[in-house]
Design an enzyme around this catalytic site. Structure first.
Site, short mmCIF file in Angstrom:
data_model
loop_
_atom_site.label_atom_id
_atom_site.label_comp_id
_atom_site.label_asym_id
_atom_site.label_seq_id
_atom_site.Cartn_x
_atom_site.Cartn_y
_atom_site.Cartn_z
N ARG A 53 0.72 -1.19 0.05
CA ARG A 53 0.01 -0.19 -0.08
C ARG A 53 0.97 1.40 0.02
O ARG A 53 0.47 2.30 -0.61
CB ARG A 53 -0.91 0.07 1.34
N ASN B 150 -3.74 8.56 4.59
CA ASN B 150 -2.41 7.81 5.04
C ASN B 150 -2.32 7.82 6.78
O ASN B 150 -1.58 6.72 7.31
CB ASN B 150 -1.24 8.73 4.69
N HIS C 119 0.54 4.30 -2.60
CA HIS C 119 0.12 5.74 -1.95
C HIS C 119 1.30 6.73 -2.66
O HIS C 119 0.94 8.08 -2.51
CB HIS C 119 -0.16 5.79 -0.60
N HIS D 219 -6.33 -5.63 -2.01
CA HIS D 219 -7.23 -5.68 -0.72
C HIS D 219 -7.44 -7.14 -0.30
O HIS D 219 -7.84 -7.37 1.00
CB HIS D 219 -8.47 -4.94 -1.19
#
Length: 352
Positions: free
Chosen positions: A61, A92, A65, A191
């Site tokens: 992740r 975040n 990001h 996910h």
């Protein structure tokens, strides 16, 4: 067998990248300048994973990001004294994790090859190693990224897709980053590992203090979530995004969607949109196909708006930009605009 197929797919993807991208990044970029760079990162990730298998999802992740905000330039790692950096933005903080693993990897690499390997490349390597640890899908990462000098919380808010997005909003947001609708569905499969705070799905199970269930969510699953996350939940409470195999990178995420077991509103949107659901069904039926396309999409994502050559810098400390001996006035003004509240001085953060 799967690993061999994945390696071939990634090689083909690298060949199909635009000429500019191929010229910017290359597999084995550090073969001469720091031949053990990737193995040192792998060791740092494996060590962290041995203590906490959940760190793998965090590192995957972290790469996503980073790349979606100002490109894959490690800007997500920069720290601001005033809480105005990307890592301080709501998408975040406090959910983003893995910073300490990147710092450990960077320290090991700096000890071996000082001022050579960028933090941005370390983030990309760490994500790859995490994917291999959780999904047994090894692949090569083109490298040669340079680190950016600016990080702003508003950029994260404007670029990262929230879990409340509709199908069209998701497609549009990924298109802004040169990723197709299918690649959005593919990358959403990440996910299948990791956890979520209650705040990311609370609106699906509560209307203020009244229990309510989103029509796209299984009532039985919603009841379990309501028990875990009351209308005013403990801010630290989390749950697995994939409750079946939360520590394994597999295709169960897609299988759960057809059962109304997608945790986020955005997850369910992949099922309710006919075009996107075609991909969902395809990946639910064929895990090998999804893994092939997933690593290829990760490689493509890792090319978003990269800095190369003399652009940016090679940060010595991933959380702060390097020191500057001098800076021109216009550069200082740019730095003040984009990075107000930095722990570093204007001289330290302005582009040289």
């Amino acid at each position: 067998m799967v690993a061999a197929i994945v390696a071939v797919v990634v090689a083909v993807v690298c060949l199909r990248l635009p000429a500019v991208a191929r010229g910017q990044l290359q597999v084995g970029f550090y073969n001469t300048s720091c031949p053990n760079a990737e193995s040192l990162v792998q060791q740092a990730v494996a060590s962290a994973f041995a203590n906490d298998s959940g760190i793998a999802a965090g590192l995957i992740r972290l790469h996503f990001h980073d790349c979606f905000v100002r490109g894959c330039d490690a800007s997500v790692l920069l720290v601001s004294a005033n809480g105005t950096a990307e890592r301080d933005a709501a998408p975040n903080k406090p959910s983003l994790r893995g910073f300490e693993v990147i710092d450990a990897a960077k320290a090991a690499v700096e000890k071996s090859c000082a001022r050579t390997v960028s933090c941005a490349d370390i983030v990309a390597f760490a994500a790859r190693d995490s994917i291999n640890l959780t999904g047994q899908a090894a692949y090569q990462v083109p490298s040669g990224r340079r680190d950016g000098n600016f990080s702003l919380d508003q950029d994260a808010l404007n670029n990262l897709p929230p879990p409340t997005f509709t199908a069209q909003q998701l497609v549009d947001r990924f298109a802004n980053k040169t990723l197709t609708a299918e690649e959005m569905v593919i990358l959403s499969g990440a996910h299948t590992v990791g956890r979520s705070f209650c705040s990311s799905f609370l609106a699906r199970i509560w209307n203020n203090t009244t229990a309510t269930v989103d029509t796209g969510l299984s009532p039985a699953y919603a009841a379990l979530l309501q028990a875990l996350c009351p209308s005013s939940p403990n801010a630290a409470t989390t749950t697995a995004v994939d409750p079946t195999t939360p520590a394994v990178l597999d295709n169960n995420y897609y299988k759960l969607l057809s059962l109304n077991l997608g945790l986020f509103f955005s997850d369910n949107q992949l099922r309710t949109n006919a075009t996107l659901n075609t991909s969902v069904n395809s990946f639910a039926a064929n895990e090998t196909l999804w893994k092939q396309k997933f690593v290829a999409a990760m490689v493509k994502m890792g090319n978003i708006e990269v800095l190369t050559g003399t652009q940016g810098e090679i940060r010595l400390n991933c959380s702060v930009v390097n020191n500057r001996s001098s800076v021109a006035a216009p550069e200082a003004q740019m730095a003040r605009h984009y990075y107000s509240g930095s722990t570093a001085s204007i001289e330290e953060i302005a582009t040289s």
